[in-house]
Design an enzyme around this catalytic site. Structure first.
Site, mmCIF file in Angstrom:
data_model
loop_
_atom_site.group_PDB
_atom_site.id
_atom_site.type_symbol
_atom_site.label_atom_id
_atom_site.label_comp_id
_atom_site.label_asym_id
_atom_site.label_seq_id
_atom_site.Cartn_x
_atom_site.Cartn_y
_atom_site.Cartn_z
ATOM 1 C CE1 TYR A 1 0.228 -19.932 -35.222
ATOM 2 C CE2 TYR A 1 1.005 -20.817 -32.681
ATOM 3 C CZ TYR A 1 0.055 -20.098 -33.544
ATOM 4 O OH TYR A 1 -1.276 -19.751 -33.260
ATOM 5 C CG LEU A 2 4.423 -26.820 -38.171
ATOM 6 C CD1 LEU A 2 3.788 -27.934 -39.256
ATOM 7 C CD2 LEU A 2 5.051 -27.232 -37.134
#
Length: 182
Positions: free
Chosen positions: A43-44
């Site tokens: 998850y960025l």
């Protein structure tokens, strides 16, 4: 452009000892086993806005060590509703997109690693998940965006456990924050 869909699902934390019973019940009703895989979800963090604060996510999914999809997840509907709905845009990829995202200023915020077993039955997808540091879960997703199909499946298969409204990324992030404070 990638595919766009509406995700309608429920996530339930279950005792890991119940997985086999649930699988046997799914097989009794002729659910089709569609595979087991190891998934690593990155998850960025966006370089210009707080994705978590906006209840959005950009996820890169690796399956069995290879990049598979980039997914944008929009804001969830009613966060207190145990059946979660949100729009997703999914782009398939064969190349690792992380170097590109890094050049654009994105960084990895949370990593979620899990083993997942998939079953399909009628308009439902069942995912039996073994999530690192979190335990075992079952996710039931409606392929035709009908909440009532999910509720019917919970009753039909007598699936009991703690209904989870948070994402795996949220839960892993909370654990990491707790450990960083200790």
């Amino acid at each position: 452009m990638g595919s766009k869909n509406l995700e309608i699902e429920i996530k339930i934390k279950i005792d890991c000892n119940k997985i086999e019973t649930i699988e046997n019940n799914l097989k009794k009703f002729n659910a089709k086993f569609s595979g087991e895989r190891e998934e690593l979800d990155l998850y960025l963090n966006h370089p210009c806005k707080d994705m978590k604060e906006n209840d959005e996510a950009i996820r890169i999914r690796y399956v069995n060590g290879k990049p598979e999809t980039i997914t944008y997840k929009s804001k969830r509907g009613d966060k207190n509703n145990p059946i979660k709905s949100r729009e997703e845009i999914i782009v398939e990829t064969k190349e690792d997109p992380m170097p590109l995202f890094s050049k654009l200023g994105f960084s990895v915020g949370v990593k979620v690693k899990k083993k997942r077993r998939y079953y399909d039955l009628d308009n439902l997808e069942f995912s039996l998940d073994f999530v690192d540091n979190l335990g075992c879960f079952i996710e039931i997703e409606s392929k035709n965006a009908k909440e009532e199909d999910i509720i019917e499946a919970l009753n039909k298969f007598n699936i009991k456990g703690e209904i989870i409204t948070k994402t795996y990324a949220d839960m892993v992030s909370e654990i990491e924050s707790f450990h960083n404070k200790s």
